[in-house]
Design a protein around this motif. Structure first.
Motif, mmCIF file in Angstrom:
data_model
loop_
_atom_site.group_PDB
_atom_site.id
_atom_site.type_symbol
_atom_site.label_atom_id
_atom_site.label_comp_id
_atom_site.label_asym_id
_atom_site.label_seq_id
_atom_site.Cartn_x
_atom_site.Cartn_y
_atom_site.Cartn_z
ATOM 1 N N TYR A 67 0.837 -1.191 0.000
ATOM 2 C CA TYR A 67 0.000 0.000 0.000
ATOM 3 C C TYR A 67 0.877 1.248 0.000
ATOM 4 N N ARG A 68 0.471 2.239 -0.787
ATOM 5 C CA ARG A 68 1.063 3.578 -0.669
ATOM 6 C C ARG A 68 0.183 4.407 0.254
ATOM 7 N N LEU A 69 0.833 5.104 1.193
ATOM 8 C CA LEU A 69 0.112 5.904 2.178
ATOM 9 C C LEU A 69 0.475 7.375 2.033
ATOM 10 N N ALA A 70 -0.456 8.260 2.343
ATOM 11 C CA ALA A 70 -0.177 9.693 2.396
ATOM 12 C C ALA A 70 -1.139 10.338 3.373
ATOM 13 N N ALA A 71 -0.606 11.231 4.202
ATOM 14 C CA ALA A 71 -1.445 11.993 5.122
ATOM 15 C C ALA A 71 -1.843 13.309 4.466
ATOM 16 N N ASP A 72 -3.092 13.676 4.617
ATOM 17 C CA ASP A 72 -3.533 14.982 4.135
ATOM 18 C C ASP A 72 -2.839 16.053 4.970
ATOM 19 N N ARG A 73 -2.154 16.983 4.311
ATOM 20 C CA ARG A 73 -1.325 17.938 5.042
ATOM 21 C C ARG A 73 -2.148 19.049 5.692
ATOM 22 N N LYS A 74 -3.357 19.301 5.203
ATOM 23 C CA LYS A 74 -4.214 20.317 5.817
ATOM 24 C C LYS A 74 -5.122 19.739 6.896
ATOM 25 N N ASN A 75 -5.399 18.449 6.802
ATOM 26 C CA ASN A 75 -6.248 17.783 7.793
ATOM 27 C C ASN A 75 -5.648 16.405 8.073
ATOM 28 N N PRO A 76 -4.714 16.305 9.018
ATOM 29 C CA PRO A 76 -4.019 15.028 9.247
ATOM 30 C C PRO A 76 -4.906 13.911 9.766
ATOM 31 N N ASN A 77 -6.180 14.205 10.095
ATOM 32 C CA ASN A 77 -7.085 13.102 10.412
ATOM 33 C C ASN A 77 -7.391 12.270 9.177
ATOM 34 N N LYS A 78 -7.158 12.862 7.997
ATOM 35 C CA LYS A 78 -7.367 12.134 6.754
ATOM 36 C C LYS A 78 -6.058 11.480 6.321
ATOM 37 N N VAL A 79 -6.130 10.198 6.065
ATOM 38 C CA VAL A 79 -4.991 9.441 5.545
ATOM 39 C C VAL A 79 -5.494 8.658 4.340
ATOM 40 N N TYR A 80 -4.712 8.660 3.283
ATOM 41 C CA TYR A 80 -5.095 8.000 2.043
ATOM 42 C C TYR A 80 -4.221 6.773 1.811
ATOM 43 N N ALA A 81 -4.823 5.718 1.285
ATOM 44 C CA ALA A 81 -4.107 4.473 0.982
ATOM 45 C C ALA A 81 -4.430 4.061 -0.451
ATOM 46 N N TYR A 82 -3.406 3.736 -1.207
ATOM 47 C CA TYR A 82 -3.574 3.354 -2.614
ATOM 48 C C TYR A 82 -2.961 1.981 -2.829
ATOM 49 N N ASP A 83 -3.775 1.063 -3.294
ATOM 50 C CA ASP A 83 -3.325 -0.275 -3.681
ATOM 51 C C ASP A 83 -3.329 -0.329 -5.200
ATOM 52 N N SER A 84 -2.149 -0.429 -5.809
ATOM 53 C CA SER A 84 -2.033 -0.378 -7.272
ATOM 54 C C SER A 84 -2.400 -1.690 -7.953
ATOM 55 N N GLY A 85 -2.710 -2.718 -7.182
ATOM 56 C CA GLY A 85 -3.005 -4.032 -7.750
ATOM 57 C C GLY A 85 -1.817 -4.961 -7.719
ATOM 58 N N GLY A 86 -0.612 -4.396 -7.744
ATOM 59 C CA GLY A 86 0.596 -5.191 -7.564
ATOM 60 C C GLY A 86 1.256 -5.659 -8.835
ATOM 61 N N ALA A 87 0.517 -5.757 -9.938
ATOM 62 C CA ALA A 87 1.076 -6.244 -11.201
ATOM 63 C C ALA A 87 0.082 -5.936 -12.307
ATOM 64 N N TRP A 88 0.579 -5.876 -13.544
ATOM 65 C CA TRP A 88 -0.301 -5.514 -14.657
ATOM 66 C C TRP A 88 -1.366 -6.569 -14.946
ATOM 67 N N TRP A 89 -1.151 -7.802 -14.454
ATOM 68 C CA TRP A 89 -2.141 -8.857 -14.701
ATOM 69 C C TRP A 89 -3.084 -9.049 -13.498
#
Length: 715
Positions: free
Chosen positions: A528-550
């Protein structure tokens, strides 16, 4: 650094090759190295060609240089031969009918590539997996030298050889002349034990006396050893190194012999006794007769003390030896002394490669030669993550790199000094509290034990403390597919590779798993890629890219409680994010606006202004696809946001690594993605870009890692 190649007669024409960072040419006027593989032909889809397996110069033309490139050996024909007629300022290339392994084991052997000094349109290449090859047209076309062997190793045979096949380790022309127009007739080829076994060859050394038309096995003093280097002296004898292991930093036993074509004379022996296991690596010869100077690298001999061996020197053709580096003044570099070169135009100038670059002495004849590093202009660290802090922070960026760990940079013109001090380690990921950037949390791995670790600093990287505990998966999942998001001092969310992310609210004393779904295996590492919202740190985003093109399509998740629990964004499902691997995907948040997120899914660029609830796909970026199921050029692989241009309509400059109208590069938008201009040019491609960050203090400054080409910046 894996090899140094001098032109034999033109002073100061010298090249250096690396395992993952391309090649360099020495600039005598500036006393520094010039990168020669940053430009066209080394772009976004070509990072593997920054692994340089072998280089060769034409003894008759000091402007002509050849370079065989490809990072890892396979049973495929996926290597390239690069050709330059202006010392590497410009290149053309041809595809080779075999693979190369610039970052495989044994990468300092050679040179595998040889230009015939007498008929320079004739080239030979000792391949790792497919025997010996010959070109009769200056490298444009190649044919296997079946008179030696027609065997091509299968992938199973390569795997059985440990994944790093050694094959034909080098080719040497036995000649003291050049430019005669008649091909050199006597040639020697060294055969590694792995290839000798699969090809049914009975010796590790073969000789041809008819230009390669036929070959004869030679009886060698030792068998089953590697031959990393053979050097012909000016008066004819060959000096040949035998060593048990392949290297880099090969262990012994090892031998150096002089061979006159008939008789073998032992000059130096290294046996694993007395608690040592030294091998022999680099070899260089200068002069002739009784005063022949020989420089010999001793490998796997770590450290510098009285009686230690690093570089051995003989001034009487190998009859007697003395140590010229261990305990001597200056900088010593032991262990990986796999290539040593005596400057052909200055016998007192001796250089050798090592794991951290190049060292040299310019007074080798002294009883106490002085050594120093010769690395000006060379950048070869492999950054896995770089993070730029908010404007006004006490540092410029956090650099998480392979083999050298985590570093906090305060000055682009000086070596960093702020680090956890973990020695041989990997830095993997890091983040800082945006409202309190003195607090940094980071993850890494201790390479000697291959165990994960995490650490924090409360003073901008001056001092560090290891987390008291680790989240699930962090100790054993030590690959680069890891991410860290800091919401406030003592509070972080950590996503180790292949693991469900966990959060801490007590500075790592305890960790609690989030509710994010477990990641299904796809055949390689993911995360997972994670990022905290810099204006509202209660918000955290997580991105799952699927892991592979297939694999399954990408998914985006949102937390509103500081990263404790997450909800799937249905908008990301509707957007149909492409499935892709970690290395070609990215996420960035606008630090100036809450809920403003950019996402690169490998094929396209997306923008959300509502915390991921909905996504706009930008039409400018698109992958270039041919017959492969994966793109030749990724449409959008990295996105980063930096300080906005004064008066710009969007409050951040957006930088994207991707492809616009079929042209790969770094692109910048000052208007929120409405228009884009290319930021780099064809001369600055760096074998692709692996990670990128944008500065919050200075508009127009970005930091990038060109795969293995180090950490670079541009204003």
């Amino acid at each position: 650094m894996t090899g140094l190649v001098f032109h034999p007669t033109s002073a100061n024409v010298l090249y250096a090759r690396t395992d993952i960072g391309g090649a360099y040419r020495w600039n005598q006027t500036a006393s520094s190295w010039t990168p020669i593989t940053d430009g066209l032909g080394f772009g976004g889809a070509e990072s593997s060609y920054h692994g340089i397996e072998s280089m060769a110069v034409d003894p008759n033309d000091d402007r002509l240089v050849y370079m065989a490139a490809g990072m890892y050996n396979t049973d495929k024909a996926d290597a390239r031969l690069y050709i330059s007629s202006d010392r590497g300022d410009h290149w053309t290339f041809v595809n080779l009918p075999f693979s190369t392994g610039g970052n495989n084991g044994g990468r300092a052997m050679g040179e595998r590539l040889m230009v015939d000094p007498n008929k320079p349109s004739t080239l030979f290449y000792g391949s790792r997996t497919a025997g010996l090859w010959k070109s009769a047209d200056s490298g444009r076309t190649w044919a296997q030298v079946t008179s030696l062997s027609s065997v091509k190793m299968t992938q199973d045979q390569i795997k059985a050889a440990g994944g790093s096949a050694m094959g034909i380790e080098l080719v040497v022309a036995d000649t003291g002349t050049k430019g005669t127009g008649t091909a050199t007739q006597t040639l020697y080829a060294a055969v590694a034990p792995d290839y000798a076994s699969v090809a049914g060859l009975g010796s590790n050394l073969y000789r041809s006396t008819n230009g390669g038309a036929s070959w004869t096995a030679l009886t060698t003093p030792v068998s089953g050893y590697h031959i990393p280097h053979i050097v012909r002296s000016a008066d004819g004898p060959l000096y040949i190194v035998f060593t048990k292991d392949a290297g880099p930093g090969a262990g012994g036993p090892a031998r150096l012999y002089k061979f006159d074509g008939t008789t073998w004379t032992l000059l130096k022996s290294e046996d694993p006794n007395g608690g040592t296991n030294f091998g022999l690596g680099g070899l260089s010869v200068h002069g002739s007769g009784a005063s022949t100077r020989i420089a010999l690298g001793v490998t796997n001999s770590w450290g510098s003390w009285s009686g230690q061996q690093i570089v051995q020197l003989s001034d009487d053709g190998g009859l007697t030896w003395r140590e010229i580096e261990a305990t001597m003044p200056g900088e010593t570099a032991s262990g990986w002394v796999d290539d040593v070169e005596i400057d052909p135009s200055n016998r007192d100038h001796i250089l050798h490669v090592h794991g951290g670059g190049i060292v040299e002495t310019r007074n080798a004849s002294s009883t106490t030669p002085t050594w120093h590093g010769n690395i000006a202009g060379i950048e070869e660290i492999a950054a896995q993550s770089i993070m730029a802090p908010p404007s006004g922070a006490s540092y410029l960026l956090i650099n998480s790199s392979g083999d050298v760990g985590t570093w906090v940079h305060t000055d682009v013109a000086a070596k960093p000094t702020r680090a956890p001090g973990l020695g041989w380690s990997n830095g993997i990921s890091a983040d800082m509290a945006w409202s309190d950037p003195q607090y940094i949390a980071a993850s890494g791995a201790i390479n000697s034990s291959n165990t994960g670790t995490g650490y924090w600093s409360g003073d901008g990287g001056k001092t560090w403390t290891t987390f008291a505990s680790l989240p699930a998966g962090a100790a054993t999942n030590t690959s680069s597919e890891s991410s860290m998001a800091v919401t406030a001092r003592n509070k972080a969310v950590w996503a180790p590779a292949n693991s469900v992310p966990s959060y801490t609210t007590d500075n790592g004393a305890t960790w609690t798993a989030t509710n994010l779904p477990a990641l299904a295996a796809v055949g390689w590492n993911r995360g997972y890629r994670l990022a905290a919202d810099r204006k509202n740190p209660n918000k955290v985003y997580a991105y799952d890219s699927g892991g592979a093109w297939w694999a399954s399509a990408g998914r985006f998740y949102v937390s509103t409680d500081g990263g404790h629990s997450f909800a799937l964004s249905q908008g990301s499902v509707t957007a149909s994010l492409a499935p892709n691997g970690w290395g070609v995907t990215s996420m960035a948040v606008n630090p100036n606006v809450e809920g403003d997120i950019w996402l690169a899914d490998g094929n396209a660029l997306y923008h959300s202004v509502d915390s991921g609830a909905s996504w706009q796909k930008l039409s400018q970026f698109a992958s270039v696809q041919s017959g492969n199921p994966w793109p030749d050029l990724q449409g959008a692989s990295i996105v980063a946001l930096g300080k906005a241009k004064a008066g710009a309509p969007y409050p951040a400059a957006v930088y994207v690594v991707g492809t616009v109208s079929g042209v790969w590069g770094v692109y910048r938008s000052d208007d929120g993605g409405a228009t884009w201009t290319r930021f780099n040019d064809d001369a600055h491609q760096f074998g692709g870009i692996g990670v990128m960050a944008a500065d919050q203090n200075l508009y127009g400054r970005i930091y990038v890692s060109g795969t293995g080409r180090g950490l670079l910046y541009s204003n």
